[in-house]
Design an enzyme around this catalytic site. Structure first.
Site, PDB file in Angstrom:
ATOM      1  N   THR A  18      -9.598  -2.716   3.419  1.00 38.02           N
ATOM      2  CA  THR A  18      -8.410  -3.111   4.183  1.00 38.02           C
ATOM      3  C   THR A  18      -7.272  -2.119   3.952  1.00 38.02           C
ATOM      4  O   THR A  18      -6.509  -1.806   4.844  1.00 38.02           O
ATOM      5  CB  THR A  18      -7.944  -4.526   3.752  1.00 38.02           C
ATOM      6  OG1 THR A  18      -9.034  -5.430   3.819  1.00 38.02           O
ATOM      7  CG2 THR A  18      -6.831  -5.035   4.640  1.00 38.02           C
ATOM      8  N   ARG A  22     -10.388   1.133  -3.142  1.00 37.14           N
ATOM      9  CA  ARG A  22     -10.020   0.422  -4.378  1.00 37.14           C
ATOM     10  C   ARG A  22     -11.254   0.159  -5.206  1.00 37.14           C
ATOM     11  O   ARG A  22     -12.242  -0.382  -4.699  1.00 37.14           O
ATOM     12  CB  ARG A  22      -9.361  -0.924  -4.051  1.00 37.14           C
ATOM     13  CG  ARG A  22      -7.948  -0.754  -3.647  1.00 37.14           C
ATOM     14  CD  ARG A  22      -7.224  -2.068  -3.531  1.00 37.14           C
ATOM     15  NE  ARG A  22      -6.040  -1.809  -2.734  1.00 37.14           N
ATOM     16  CZ  ARG A  22      -5.278  -2.724  -2.192  1.00 37.14           C
ATOM     17  NH1 ARG A  22      -5.555  -3.998  -2.372  1.00 37.14           N
ATOM     18  NH2 ARG A  22      -4.223  -2.394  -1.493  1.00 37.14           N
ATOM     19  N   SER A 113      -2.378  -1.831  -5.279  1.00 40.76           N
ATOM     20  CA  SER A 113      -1.453  -2.871  -4.845  1.00 40.76           C
ATOM     21  C   SER A 113      -1.254  -3.975  -5.884  1.00 40.76           C
ATOM     22  O   SER A 113      -0.849  -3.712  -6.994  1.00 40.76           O
ATOM     23  CB  SER A 113      -1.948  -3.436  -3.520  1.00 40.76           C
ATOM     24  OG  SER A 113      -1.016  -4.340  -3.008  1.00 40.76           O
ATOM     25  N   HIS A 114      -1.602  -5.202  -5.498  1.00 42.22           N
ATOM     26  CA  HIS A 114      -1.356  -6.374  -6.344  1.00 42.22           C
ATOM     27  C   HIS A 114      -2.470  -6.601  -7.361  1.00 42.22           C
ATOM     28  O   HIS A 114      -2.394  -7.535  -8.145  1.00 42.22           O
ATOM     29  CB  HIS A 114      -1.232  -7.600  -5.446  1.00 42.22           C
ATOM     30  CG  HIS A 114      -2.443  -7.751  -4.567  1.00 42.22           C
ATOM     31  ND1 HIS A 114      -2.672  -6.903  -3.501  1.00 42.22           N
ATOM     32  CD2 HIS A 114      -3.492  -8.582  -4.628  1.00 42.22           C
ATOM     33  CE1 HIS A 114      -3.818  -7.238  -2.942  1.00 42.22           C
ATOM     34  NE2 HIS A 114      -4.338  -8.240  -3.604  1.00 42.22           N
ATOM     35  N   LYS A 126      -4.806   5.677  -1.268  1.00 36.33           N
ATOM     36  CA  LYS A 126      -4.575   5.486   0.165  1.00 36.33           C
ATOM     37  C   LYS A 126      -4.102   6.795   0.745  1.00 36.33           C
ATOM     38  O   LYS A 126      -3.345   7.522   0.088  1.00 36.33           O
ATOM     39  CB  LYS A 126      -3.423   4.499   0.382  1.00 36.33           C
ATOM     40  CG  LYS A 126      -3.776   3.079   0.234  1.00 36.33           C
ATOM     41  CD  LYS A 126      -2.794   2.179   0.967  1.00 36.33           C
ATOM     42  CE  LYS A 126      -1.341   2.386   0.638  1.00 36.33           C
ATOM     43  NZ  LYS A 126      -0.471   1.481   1.417  1.00 36.33           N
ATOM     44  N   ASP A 279       5.235  -6.648  -5.489  1.00 36.57           N
ATOM     45  CA  ASP A 279       3.931  -6.431  -6.116  1.00 36.57           C
ATOM     46  C   ASP A 279       3.813  -5.055  -6.759  1.00 36.57           C
ATOM     47  O   ASP A 279       4.807  -4.334  -6.900  1.00 36.57           O
ATOM     48  CB  ASP A 279       2.820  -6.614  -5.080  1.00 36.57           C
ATOM     49  CG  ASP A 279       2.824  -5.507  -4.043  1.00 36.57           C
ATOM     50  OD1 ASP A 279       3.914  -4.959  -3.776  1.00 36.57           O
ATOM     51  OD2 ASP A 279       1.751  -5.177  -3.520  1.00 36.57           O
ATOM     52  N   ASP A 281       2.799  -2.066  -5.891  1.00 33.93           N
ATOM     53  CA  ASP A 281       3.288  -0.856  -5.222  1.00 33.93           C
ATOM     54  C   ASP A 281       4.499  -1.106  -4.341  1.00 33.93           C
ATOM     55  O   ASP A 281       4.903  -0.223  -3.572  1.00 33.93           O
ATOM     56  CB  ASP A 281       2.164  -0.191  -4.422  1.00 33.93           C
ATOM     57  CG  ASP A 281       1.617  -1.086  -3.322  1.00 33.93           C
ATOM     58  OD1 ASP A 281       1.712  -2.313  -3.465  1.00 33.93           O
ATOM     59  OD2 ASP A 281       1.092  -0.561  -2.324  1.00 33.93           O
ATOM     60  N   ASP A 283       5.160  -3.155  -1.745  1.00 39.88           N
ATOM     61  CA  ASP A 283       5.184  -3.461  -0.314  1.00 39.88           C
ATOM     62  C   ASP A 283       5.176  -4.959  -0.025  1.00 39.88           C
ATOM     63  O   ASP A 283       5.537  -5.378   1.067  1.00 39.88           O
ATOM     64  CB  ASP A 283       4.066  -2.728   0.452  1.00 39.88           C
ATOM     65  CG  ASP A 283       2.690  -2.968  -0.113  1.00 39.88           C
ATOM     66  OD1 ASP A 283       2.558  -3.781  -1.048  1.00 39.88           O
ATOM     67  OD2 ASP A 283       1.735  -2.336   0.385  1.00 39.88           O
ATOM     68  N   ARG A 284       4.789  -5.778  -0.979  1.00 40.48           N
ATOM     69  CA  ARG A 284       4.768  -7.227  -0.727  1.00 40.48           C
ATOM     70  C   ARG A 284       6.055  -7.881  -1.204  1.00 40.48           C
ATOM     71  O   ARG A 284       6.754  -7.332  -2.069  1.00 40.48           O
ATOM     72  CB  ARG A 284       3.615  -7.878  -1.474  1.00 40.48           C
ATOM     73  CG  ARG A 284       2.274  -7.403  -1.009  1.00 40.48           C
ATOM     74  CD  ARG A 284       1.174  -8.176  -1.690  1.00 40.48           C
ATOM     75  NE  ARG A 284      -0.109  -7.787  -1.119  1.00 40.48           N
ATOM     76  CZ  ARG A 284      -1.183  -8.551  -1.108  1.00 40.48           C
ATOM     77  NH1 ARG A 284      -1.153  -9.748  -1.662  1.00 40.48           N
ATOM     78  NH2 ARG A 284      -2.303  -8.135  -0.558  1.00 40.48           N
ATOM     79  N   THR A 346      -6.224  -8.204  10.141  1.00 40.74           N
ATOM     80  CA  THR A 346      -5.573  -8.046   8.850  1.00 40.74           C
ATOM     81  C   THR A 346      -5.578  -6.578   8.441  1.00 40.74           C
ATOM     82  O   THR A 346      -6.605  -5.914   8.531  1.00 40.74           O
ATOM     83  CB  THR A 346      -6.322  -8.883   7.796  1.00 40.74           C
ATOM     84  OG1 THR A 346      -6.172 -10.258   8.142  1.00 40.74           O
ATOM     85  CG2 THR A 346      -5.776  -8.644   6.405  1.00 40.74           C
ATOM     86  N   LYS A 378       4.489  -2.256   5.033  1.00 39.54           N
ATOM     87  CA  LYS A 378       5.291  -3.432   4.732  1.00 39.54           C
ATOM     88  C   LYS A 378       6.202  -3.058   3.576  1.00 39.54           C
ATOM     89  O   LYS A 378       5.918  -2.120   2.840  1.00 39.54           O
ATOM     90  CB  LYS A 378       4.412  -4.628   4.420  1.00 39.54           C
ATOM     91  CG  LYS A 378       3.373  -4.452   3.316  1.00 39.54           C
ATOM     92  CD  LYS A 378       2.498  -5.686   3.299  1.00 39.54           C
ATOM     93  CE  LYS A 378       1.452  -5.647   2.204  1.00 39.54           C
ATOM     94  NZ  LYS A 378       0.269  -4.849   2.581  1.00 39.54           N
TER      95      LYS A 378
HETATM   96  C1  G16 Z   1      -3.462  -5.138   2.031  1.00 39.64           C
HETATM   97  C2  G16 Z   1      -3.209  -4.866   3.478  1.00 39.64           C
HETATM   98  C3  G16 Z   1      -2.669  -6.083   4.146  1.00 39.64           C
HETATM   99  C4  G16 Z   1      -3.598  -7.255   3.931  1.00 39.64           C
HETATM  100  C5  G16 Z   1      -3.848  -7.465   2.455  1.00 39.64           C
HETATM  101  C6  G16 Z   1      -4.906  -8.504   2.160  1.00 39.64           C
HETATM  102  O1  G16 Z   1      -2.271  -5.353   1.371  1.00 39.64           O
HETATM  103  O2  G16 Z   1      -2.289  -3.806   3.666  1.00 39.64           O
HETATM  104  O3  G16 Z   1      -2.540  -5.799   5.493  1.00 39.64           O
HETATM  105  O4  G16 Z   1      -3.059  -8.408   4.498  1.00 39.64           O
HETATM  106  O5  G16 Z   1      -4.297  -6.268   1.890  1.00 39.64           O
HETATM  107  O6  G16 Z   1      -6.106  -8.099   2.708  1.00 39.64           O
HETATM  108  P1  G16 Z   1      -7.454  -8.850   2.430  1.00 39.64           P
HETATM  109  O7  G16 Z   1      -7.245 -10.254   2.971  1.00 39.64           O
HETATM  110  O8  G16 Z   1      -8.484  -8.078   3.179  1.00 39.64           O
HETATM  111  O9  G16 Z   1      -7.676  -8.893   0.939  1.00 39.64           O
HETATM  112  P2  G16 Z   1      -1.977  -4.646  -0.016  1.00 39.64           P
HETATM  113  O10 G16 Z   1      -0.613  -5.142  -0.393  1.00 39.64           O
HETATM  114  O11 G16 Z   1      -3.068  -5.115  -0.930  1.00 39.64           O
HETATM  115  O12 G16 Z   1      -2.053  -3.191   0.269  1.00 39.64           O
END
Ligand code: G16
Length: 545
Positions: A18, A22, A113-114, A126, A279, A281, A283-284, A346, A378
């Site tokens: 996504t 990772r 990310s998180h 990324k 979070d 990085d 963005d959340r 998503t 985001k």
């Molecule tokens: C990423 C994506 C988001 C997505 C999220 C969860 O966020 O950029 O668009 O909503 O993952 O994705 P999934 O439901 O496939 O786990 P981030 O903050 O992890 O980069």
């Protein structure tokens, strides 16, 4: 400068999900693993000679080592300039802002990310393109294809670079520029929001806030912007020093992982007026009022409905977009405003074309993400500043703003149930079997509702016509309620199955229910239909948001 060509063999698992590639840190520590993926990217992007590349990460374990390697590979690839955040730090939205401002070819952001960090945690890479946004699927597919053929990579034989000192250093034909990671981003925020007005609220003692940086990348950004520039009292930023293991925590801003902040916000009459967390990085975001949680879907809807009041959005919104599993609260705002609302798969990468084509100004996701056309990611702190500016304008509490919104538009009760670390094959079968049932569902009654549609979500990008299929099983009812099943694309262990449930309540007399209670019947229907508990062997979800 000597450039070495190193023989390597391909890895077969470098398919971005996504949001980038990772994996566990140990996977990235295998000899050549990182180098192979970086070379695959460099082989696929346009001619790098003389171009600018941006590089930074969320400061997690392995960040510094990876950055040193990438610097040497960028020098070997022929880039003209490499802009690296001081200490290897750049939040995801800040990287997006820097790429756009300096018209870079793109950027590499090191983050999972998180997901937790540290030697036993996760790492990620990324690639963002010249518009500042995540590489679209056609690019990530190309990186993956290239990674499966790669047999050599190129790296410059130069010593490690000092990342602490802001300034320029020549490395052969490459100018390595270490930049202040906060400055450009802070300047952009000042252009979008009324800092003077927010500052007056702090000065007058009318606003007490807590921002939890979760020992992740937003610490330095929040200290500079919230405390220094806006005048929030010292200590408003909690856990503000980035750590390689995020202090042992899970840097995911939700009710389950930001417990300390939630405790403070639930702490009686003396609790701060506004709480937020970001979070790994940056963005959340999660937004809280006193004893009040704003769901990300509601946050997006409230922001869209109020955008015209804020300096950066005075001209109104061209349109809005949300990911498919995000609640339909923002759809009602768009309808009222007479603007288009797009429903995308998503992944933030799907918003890029809509933003570039100026079809939308603001977008968001249920997964604690909101953003606008100021960058192509985001943006956690942006959302916090948006809310602070709104509080300063309306001079009401977070709760009263959201309740007024529900009265005006109706309330979309919404929840997501995650089943984490499920056996991959079983999770896949569960979704497959659901797909097989879809054709028979429309017209059928499930509980007290009639199914209006049941499908496997597919998206045709209105800008470039690209089609993305199998993005989640949707069951929609006549009254607008929905049940959605999807497999996460960001986990690194087994599969994570997500169940999203939503129902619309127009009557203000029905707006005070507890969310799980309000959704009980739909949750039961979803569990029965999918045999969720039996098939996952779980007695319930791992996380509820
Ligand atoms: C990423 C994506 C988001 C997505 C999220 C969860 O966020 O950029 O668009 O909503 O993952 O994705 P999934 O439901 O496939 O786990 P981030 O903050 O992890 O980069």
């Amino acid at each position: 400068m000597d450039i070495r060509t190193v023989d390597t063999t391909p890895f077969d698992d470098q398919k971005p999900g996504t949001s980038g590639l990772r994996k566990k840190v140990a996977v990235f520590q295998q000899p050549h693993y990182l180098e192979n993926f970086i070379q695959s990217i460099f082989d696929c992007v346009e001619e790098p000679r003389g171009k600018t590349l941006v590089l930074g990460g969320d400061g997690r374990f392995h960040n510094r080592a990876a950055i040193q390697t990438i610097i040497k590979m960028a020098a070997a690839a022929g880039f003209g300039r490499l802009m690296v955040g001081q200490g290897g730090i750049l939040s995801t939205p800040a990287a997006s802002a820097v790429i756009r401002k300096y018209r870079a070819l793109g950027g590499i952001i090191l983050s999972a990310s998180h997901n937790p960090g540290g030697p036993g945690g996760d790492f990620g890479i990324k690639f963002n393109i010249g518009n500042g946004g995540p590489a679209p699927e056609k690019d990530t597919e190309a990186f993956f294809r290239r990674s499966r053929q790669l047999n050599q990579y190129r790296i410059a034989d130069v010593p490690d670079v000092d990342l602490e000192r802001v300034g320029e250093t020549p490395l052969g034909d490459l100018v390595l520029q270490v930049i202040d990671p906060v400055a450009d981003y802070a300047e952009l925020m000042e252009a979008l929001f009324d800092f003077g007005r927010i500052n007056s609220m702090f000065e007058a003692g009318m606003l007490d806030i807590r921002f939890d940086a979760m020992h992740a990348v937003t610490g330095p950004y929040a200290c500079e912007i919230l405390e220094k520039r806006l005048g929030a009292k010292p200590g408003s930023v909690m856990n503000g020093v980035p750590r390689e293991d995020f202090g042992g925590g899970h840097p995911d801003p939700n009710l389950a992982h930001a417990r300390e902040l939630v405790g403070i916000m639930n702490g009686g009459a003396g609790a701060p007026h506004f709480g937020a967390a970001s979070d790994g990085d940056g963005d959340r975001n999660m937004v809280l009022g006193q004893r009040f949680f704003v769901t990300p879907s509601d946050s997006l809807a409230v922001m869209a409905a109020n955008a015209h009041r804020l300096p950066g959005y005075r001209m109104g919104l061209a349109g809005v977009a949300r990911s498919m599993p995000t609640s339909q609260a923002v759809d009602r705002v768009a309808e009222r405003l007479g603007i288009e609302c797009y429903e995308t798969p998503t992944g933030w990468k799907f918003f890029g074309n809509l933003l570039d084509a100026k079809k939308v100004t603001m977008c968001g996701e249920e997964s604690f993400g909101t953003g606008s056309d100021h960058v192509r990611e985001k943006d956690g702190l942006w959302a916090v500043l948006f809310w602070l500016n709104l509080l300063a304008i309306r001079n009401e509490s977070v709760e009263s703003i959201v309740r007024a919104h529900w009265r005006a538009f109706g309330r979309n009760y919404y929840s997501r149930h995650d089943y984490e670390g499920v056996d991959g094959a079983r999770a896949g079968e569960l979704v497959e079997d659901l797909r097989d049932k879809l054709a028979g569902l429309p017209g059928k009654r499930l509980g007290e509702r009639e199914v209006r549609y049941a499908d496997d979500f597919a998206y045709t990008d209105p800008v470039d016509g690209s089609v993305t299929e199998h993005q989640g099983v949707r069951i929609g009812f006549q009254d607008g309620a929905r049940i959605i099943f999807r497999l996460s694309g960001t986990g690194t262990e087994g599969a994570t199955l997500r169940l999203y449930v939503e129902r619309y309540e127009p009557d203000p007399a029905g707006h005070d229910q507890e969310t799980q209670e309000a959704l009980k019947e739909l949750i039961q229907i979803a569990e029965n239909l999918s045999e969720l508990r039996e098939r996952t062997g779980r007695s319930g979800p791992t996380v509820i948001t």
